[in-house]
Design an enzyme around this catalytic site. Sequence first.
Site, short mmCIF file in Angstrom:
data_model
loop_
_atom_site.label_atom_id
_atom_site.label_comp_id
_atom_site.label_asym_id
_atom_site.label_seq_id
_atom_site.Cartn_x
_atom_site.Cartn_y
_atom_site.Cartn_z
N THR A 1 2.27 11.17 5.91
CA THR A 1 1.90 11.14 7.34
C THR A 1 1.80 9.71 7.87
OG1 THR A 1 -0.42 11.23 6.71
CG2 THR A 1 0.63 13.33 7.26
N GLN B 1 3.14 5.49 8.30
CA GLN B 1 4.37 4.84 8.80
C GLN B 1 5.51 4.94 7.77
OE1 GLN B 1 5.25 0.56 10.58
NE2 GLN B 1 5.09 0.41 8.35
N LEU C 1 -6.04 11.94 -3.15
CA LEU C 1 -6.05 10.87 -4.15
C LEU C 1 -7.36 10.82 -4.93
CD1 LEU C 1 -4.56 7.72 -2.38
CD2 LEU C 1 -3.52 9.06 -4.21
N SER D 1 1.52 -4.81 -2.63
CA SER D 1 1.43 -5.53 -1.36
C SER D 1 1.39 -7.05 -1.55
CB SER D 1 0.14 -5.09 -0.66
OG SER D 1 -0.17 -5.96 0.39
N GLU E 1 -0.50 -8.79 0.03
CA GLU E 1 -1.92 -9.16 0.10
C GLU E 1 -2.45 -9.55 -1.28
OE1 GLU E 1 -4.57 -9.23 2.75
OE2 GLU E 1 -2.66 -9.78 3.61
N TYR F 1 -9.25 -4.82 -0.26
CA TYR F 1 -7.94 -4.16 -0.25
C TYR F 1 -6.99 -4.87 -1.23
CZ TYR F 1 -3.20 -2.96 1.28
OH TYR F 1 -1.88 -2.58 1.32
N THR G 1 0.85 -6.29 14.97
CA THR G 1 2.12 -6.17 15.71
C THR G 1 2.06 -5.04 16.73
OG1 THR G 1 2.93 -4.77 13.93
CG2 THR G 1 3.65 -7.08 13.90
N PRO H 1 -13.72 -12.10 7.00
CA PRO H 1 -14.61 -12.87 6.13
C PRO H 1 -13.84 -13.86 5.26
CG PRO H 1 -15.15 -10.53 6.02
CD PRO H 1 -13.92 -10.64 6.85
P1 NAP Z 1 -0.46 3.96 6.62
O1 NAP Z 1 0.39 4.17 7.82
O2 NAP Z 1 -1.88 3.51 6.77
O3 NAP Z 1 -0.47 5.35 5.80
C1 NAP Z 1 -1.37 5.59 4.75
C2 NAP Z 1 -1.19 7.02 4.25
O4 NAP Z 1 -2.10 7.26 3.17
C3 NAP Z 1 -1.47 8.09 5.32
O5 NAP Z 1 -0.49 9.11 5.18
C4 NAP Z 1 -2.84 8.61 4.89
O6 NAP Z 1 -3.10 9.95 5.27
C5 NAP Z 1 -2.70 8.53 3.37
N1 NAP Z 1 -4.00 8.62 2.67
C6 NAP Z 1 -5.04 7.76 2.78
N2 NAP Z 1 -6.05 8.15 1.98
C7 NAP Z 1 -5.63 9.28 1.34
C8 NAP Z 1 -6.21 10.17 0.37
N3 NAP Z 1 -7.45 9.98 -0.09
N4 NAP Z 1 -5.50 11.22 -0.09
C9 NAP Z 1 -4.26 11.44 0.40
N5 NAP Z 1 -3.64 10.65 1.31
C10 NAP Z 1 -4.33 9.59 1.78
O7 NAP Z 1 0.24 2.95 5.60
P2 NAP Z 1 1.77 2.40 5.57
O8 NAP Z 1 1.87 1.20 6.43
O9 NAP Z 1 2.70 3.52 5.73
O10 NAP Z 1 1.83 1.85 4.07
C11 NAP Z 1 2.21 2.69 2.99
C12 NAP Z 1 1.69 2.08 1.69
O11 NAP Z 1 2.25 0.80 1.51
C13 NAP Z 1 0.19 1.89 1.61
O12 NAP Z 1 -0.19 2.08 0.27
C14 NAP Z 1 -0.01 0.44 2.00
O13 NAP Z 1 -1.22 -0.06 1.46
C15 NAP Z 1 1.22 -0.17 1.36
N6 NAP Z 1 1.74 -1.39 1.98
C16 NAP Z 1 2.02 -1.39 3.31
C17 NAP Z 1 2.58 -2.53 3.89
C18 NAP Z 1 2.93 -2.58 5.34
O14 NAP Z 1 3.13 -3.68 5.85
N7 NAP Z 1 3.04 -1.46 6.04
C19 NAP Z 1 2.86 -3.65 3.08
C20 NAP Z 1 2.59 -3.58 1.72
C21 NAP Z 1 2.05 -2.44 1.17
P3 NAP Z 1 -3.81 10.32 6.69
O15 NAP Z 1 -2.68 10.43 7.66
O16 NAP Z 1 -4.46 11.61 6.35
O17 NAP Z 1 -4.77 9.22 7.01
O1 F7E Z 2 -2.96 -8.54 10.25
C1 F7E Z 2 -4.24 -11.45 12.15
C2 F7E Z 2 -5.00 -11.04 10.91
O2 F7E Z 2 -3.84 -6.21 10.21
C3 F7E Z 2 -1.99 -9.57 10.19
C4 F7E Z 2 -1.21 -4.02 5.96
O3 F7E Z 2 -0.08 -3.19 6.14
O4 F7E Z 2 0.18 -5.94 5.62
C5 F7E Z 2 -0.88 -5.43 6.41
O5 F7E Z 2 -2.04 -6.23 6.28
C6 F7E Z 2 -2.62 -10.90 10.56
C7 F7E Z 2 -3.94 -11.20 9.84
O6 F7E Z 2 -1.92 -6.90 8.66
C8 F7E Z 2 -5.72 -9.63 14.92
O7 F7E Z 2 -6.16 -11.85 10.74
C9 F7E Z 2 -5.19 -11.68 14.48
O8 F7E Z 2 -3.93 -12.52 9.39
O9 F7E Z 2 -1.49 -6.63 11.04
P1 F7E Z 2 -2.57 -6.99 10.10
P2 F7E Z 2 -2.37 -7.47 7.24
O10 F7E Z 2 -3.81 -7.70 7.14
O11 F7E Z 2 -1.47 -8.61 6.92
C10 F7E Z 2 -0.09 -6.01 4.21
C11 F7E Z 2 1.14 -6.53 3.52
C12 F7E Z 2 -0.62 -4.73 3.67
O12 F7E Z 2 -0.39 -4.41 2.51
C13 F7E Z 2 -1.61 -4.01 4.50
O13 F7E Z 2 -1.71 -2.64 4.09
O14 F7E Z 2 -2.95 -10.87 11.96
N1 F7E Z 2 -4.83 -10.93 13.39
N2 F7E Z 2 -5.74 -10.91 15.41
C14 F7E Z 2 -5.14 -9.65 13.65
N3 F7E Z 2 -4.97 -8.54 12.89
C15 F7E Z 2 -5.40 -7.36 13.42
N4 F7E Z 2 -5.23 -6.23 12.71
N5 F7E Z 2 -5.98 -7.29 14.66
C16 F7E Z 2 -6.17 -8.41 15.45
O15 F7E Z 2 -6.72 -8.32 16.57
#
Ligand code: NAP
Ligand code: F7E
Length: 326
Positions: free
Chosen positions: A10, A12, A57, A123, A125, A147, A188, A277
Amino acid sequence: MPTALITGITGQDGAYLAEYLLKHGYDVHGMVRRASMANFERIEHLRDQIELHQADLLDQLSIINLIKDVSPSEVYNLAAQSFVPTSWNQPLLTGEFTALGVTRMLEAIRLVDPGIRFYQASSSEMFGQVREEPQDEDTHFWPRSPYGVAKVYGHWITVNYRESYGIFACSGIMFNHESPLRGKEFVTRKVSDAVARIKLGVQDKLFLGNLDARRDWGFAGDYVRAMHLMLQQKQPDDFVIATGEQHSVRELVAYAFGHVDLDWQEHVEIDDSLLRPAEVNTLRGDASKAKQQLDWTPSVTFRELVQMMVDADLERVAKELREVLL
Ligand code: NAP
Ligand code: F7E
């Protein structure tokens, strides 16, 4: 017909991956957790082509039964608590989902069918306070949030089950990837949504945190292709997936507002409560290994990505406004 099970379907990436695997002839199953109201907007258009199963999970037995029922050839573990700021407010829950959840998936595979191929969503991160630039598969981890710490555990337990039990387990160390399906709390999409609302006159201000943070942003549709490619290799391995280009949040904002002829400085204000933080100040990935071994390269540039997201939000907000007026 190969069978794929996607956790986090469900979300992205889950939505893009499901669509991609269907196009490649897969029988696609998704794991969803129980909610009082269904939350299937991102996969609504695929509902009659995929099968959804309830499991969580946090619940080992539900995952074992799921793997038995579906009998997948490939499992993509995308489910996680994925929003970095929430991980400071809910560090234990983040650890349960994002770290131990990975072990629960791997244990279920080990017990039911160790021949299943496994993808773990790791990630950038994990690099956190970066030790070198750009970051590749050999760069040391120094996570800066609960995280990031949980993802380091998920990464190493994936490597460990590969080494301990011979499971075909791969970890994709993905840098930020975005799309019109991105959650609205991520920067974004927060920006593209606000730009659309400001342009259409339903909002005036956008409150942000650290404008100096720099990220390597790519398009989610490109990144799910890399997940699939990893599981088609002869040997399991780990890969950095990134564009190799970085931009600051300030550049993102300036470009997104500029795309619709607005001056961002008239609308953006800093809210200190949005500062983290411990911040990850800079990330830029080196995906040479993925290019060499998977023949993977990104197809969407940063500017194309921002335009795509702003245009999609303009269309959506305009449609919502028309519906309110009717
Ligand atoms: P997302 O949009 O936040 O989707 C997270 C998914 O995890 C949702 O389908 C959510 O379900 C499900 N979920 C959360 N807790 C759960 C649980 N206890 N049991 C079952 N399902 C659960 O994340 P995304 O951006 O698609 O990212 C996908 C994965 O890649 C994540 O593991 C994220 O940490 C990792 N990642 C993302 C990025 C990025 O930039 N997008 C980069 C690096 C790694 P609900 O719809 O029910 O909430
Ligand atoms: O923040 C700065 C913030 O929340 C990006 C997740 O998909 O990518 C994601 O994590 C940057 C940070 O993504 C705001 O401080 C400024 O430096 O879009 P973000 P993230 O924290 O990089 C990684 C790879 C993952 O794995 C994660 O799951 O933007 N920033 N002002 C802000 N960020 C947010 N959210 N909101 C603000 O107002």
